[in-house]
Design a protein around this motif. Structure first.
Motif, short mmCIF file in Angstrom:
data_model
loop_
_atom_site.label_atom_id
_atom_site.label_comp_id
_atom_site.label_asym_id
_atom_site.label_seq_id
_atom_site.Cartn_x
_atom_site.Cartn_y
_atom_site.Cartn_z
N SER A 153 -2.23 -4.76 -3.47
CA SER A 153 -0.90 -4.40 -3.94
C SER A 153 0.16 -4.61 -2.85
O SER A 153 1.29 -4.98 -3.16
CB SER A 153 -0.89 -2.93 -4.40
N VAL A 154 -0.20 -4.40 -1.61
CA VAL A 154 0.72 -4.70 -0.51
C VAL A 154 0.99 -6.19 -0.47
O VAL A 154 2.14 -6.63 -0.30
CB VAL A 154 0.16 -4.21 0.84
N GLU A 155 -0.05 -6.99 -0.65
CA GLU A 155 0.14 -8.44 -0.67
C GLU A 155 1.02 -8.85 -1.84
O GLU A 155 1.91 -9.71 -1.70
CB GLU A 155 -1.22 -9.15 -0.78
N ALA A 156 0.81 -8.23 -3.02
CA ALA A 156 1.63 -8.54 -4.19
C ALA A 156 3.10 -8.22 -3.92
O ALA A 156 3.99 -8.98 -4.31
CB ALA A 156 1.12 -7.77 -5.41
N ALA A 157 3.34 -7.08 -3.27
CA ALA A 157 4.72 -6.69 -2.95
C ALA A 157 5.36 -7.72 -2.01
O ALA A 157 6.51 -8.12 -2.20
CB ALA A 157 4.74 -5.31 -2.31
N MET B 128 -3.82 -10.41 -9.45
CA MET B 128 -2.66 -10.57 -8.58
C MET B 128 -1.42 -10.98 -9.37
O MET B 128 -0.31 -10.48 -9.13
CB MET B 128 -2.96 -11.62 -7.50
N ARG B 129 -1.58 -11.87 -10.34
CA ARG B 129 -0.45 -12.35 -11.13
C ARG B 129 0.25 -11.20 -11.85
O ARG B 129 1.48 -11.14 -11.92
CB ARG B 129 -0.95 -13.38 -12.15
N GLY B 130 -0.54 -10.26 -12.37
CA GLY B 130 0.03 -9.11 -13.06
C GLY B 130 0.70 -8.13 -12.11
O GLY B 130 1.71 -7.52 -12.45
N GLN B 131 0.15 -7.98 -10.91
CA GLN B 131 0.76 -7.08 -9.93
C GLN B 131 2.08 -7.64 -9.43
O GLN B 131 3.06 -6.90 -9.27
CB GLN B 131 -0.21 -6.84 -8.77
N ILE B 132 2.12 -8.94 -9.20
CA ILE B 132 3.38 -9.56 -8.78
C ILE B 132 4.42 -9.38 -9.88
O ILE B 132 5.61 -9.14 -9.61
CB ILE B 132 3.17 -11.05 -8.46
N ALA B 133 4.00 -9.48 -11.13
CA ALA B 133 4.92 -9.34 -12.26
C ALA B 133 5.60 -7.97 -12.26
O ALA B 133 6.80 -7.85 -12.53
CB ALA B 133 4.19 -9.56 -13.58
N VAL B 134 4.85 -6.92 -11.97
CA VAL B 134 5.45 -5.58 -11.90
C VAL B 134 6.47 -5.53 -10.78
O VAL B 134 7.56 -4.97 -10.92
CB VAL B 134 4.35 -4.51 -11.70
#
Length: 260
Positions: free
Chosen positions: A212-216, A160-166
């Motif tokens: 990925s939706v949560e990360a967005a 999750m940390r990496g997806q939020i970073a993008v």
């Protein structure tokens, strides 16, 4: 005789064709793409009433066989879509617009109804259809749609940390004077070359994972794991020569190196 018959047939055929044929288009409501098809005709998008209201949530929709009209209610709000009169009535307000019934579905003009219900409607050329942000929604429908997809395409296998970073990189670019001002424009920017590989290979158009939706959403809410980074690349997939020569390294998260 044959010539007269042929001309007559051509004339009859031309009368049976609409001036501008309708075409099917997708419609999304708060990042949820409607399963039922909508269609575009003469610049107006028509959407199945039940599908639209179901996606907004909180509506009960039925067909009143006595009135020959579709009726819906949400709390104290009542709506009637009348094909015979080509009207949509919401409470005491009456809106005029084509209401049609096709294959058992009631179609109404999307923008006419959605804006009357305090929704925002945008035409998204990259999506090829309409994006509806319902009243009280936490996120703009188009922003969430594209941000979740670029996150998934670039880092769907990351934590999750990496997806939020993008997601942070995209939003940092929106805030930067050196990049376009909206999320879709940043993602699809062409500045001598395509900025994000998923746009080039088409994976940005694939449905995102729930993570990925949560990360967005978390990125849009302001959660940041990468500071002011504007660039990233995966060493396993790219040499990153330009980034290494021109940008300042900041941090590595998962398989991505991030740069200011």
């Amino acid at each position: 005789m044959k010539r007269k018959l042929l001309c007559g047939l051509l004339a009859a055929a031309s009368l049976s064709l609409p001036a501008r044929a309708a075409r099917t288009v997708p419609v999304q409501v708060d990042n949820q793409v409607l399963e039922e098809s909508a269609y575009l005709e003469k610049g107006v998008t028509y959407v199945p009433l039940r599908s639209l209201l179901d996606a907004m949530g909180g509506w009960e929709v039925s067909w009143d066989s006595q009135r020959q009209a579709a009726v819906a209610s949400s709390g104290s709000t009542h709506l009637t879509a009348d094909p015979a009169r080509d009207t949509i009535q919401i409470g005491q307000e009456v809106l005029s617009g084509p209401v049609t019934v096709k294959s058992g579905r009631t179609y109404v003009p999307l923008r006419l109804l959605a804006e009357a219900l305090d929704c925002t409607v945008d035409w998204d050329a990259r999506f090829g259809g309409a994006a509806v942000t319902s009243a009280g929604a936490e996120y703009n429908a188009g922003d969430l749609y594209w941000l979740s997809r670029i996150i998934c395409a670039e880092s769907g296998g990351e934590p999750m940390r990496g997806q939020i970073a993008v997601g942070n990189v995209v939003l940092n670019r929106v805030d930067s004077q050196d990049f376009p001002d909206t999320i879709p424009e940043v993602i699809f920017e062409y500045n001598g070359k395509i900025q994000f590989e998923p746009v080039a290979n088409g994976t940005v158009y694939k449905d995102p994972t729930e993570q990925s939706v949560e990360a967005a959403k978390r990125a849009l809410d302001g959660e940041n794991t990468i500071g002011k980074a504007l660039y990233f690349y995966a060493p396993a997939l790219s040499q990153g020569e330009w980034i290494n020569d021109n940008r300042t390294y900041y941090r590595t998260i998962g398989c991505h190196r991030f740069y200011l």
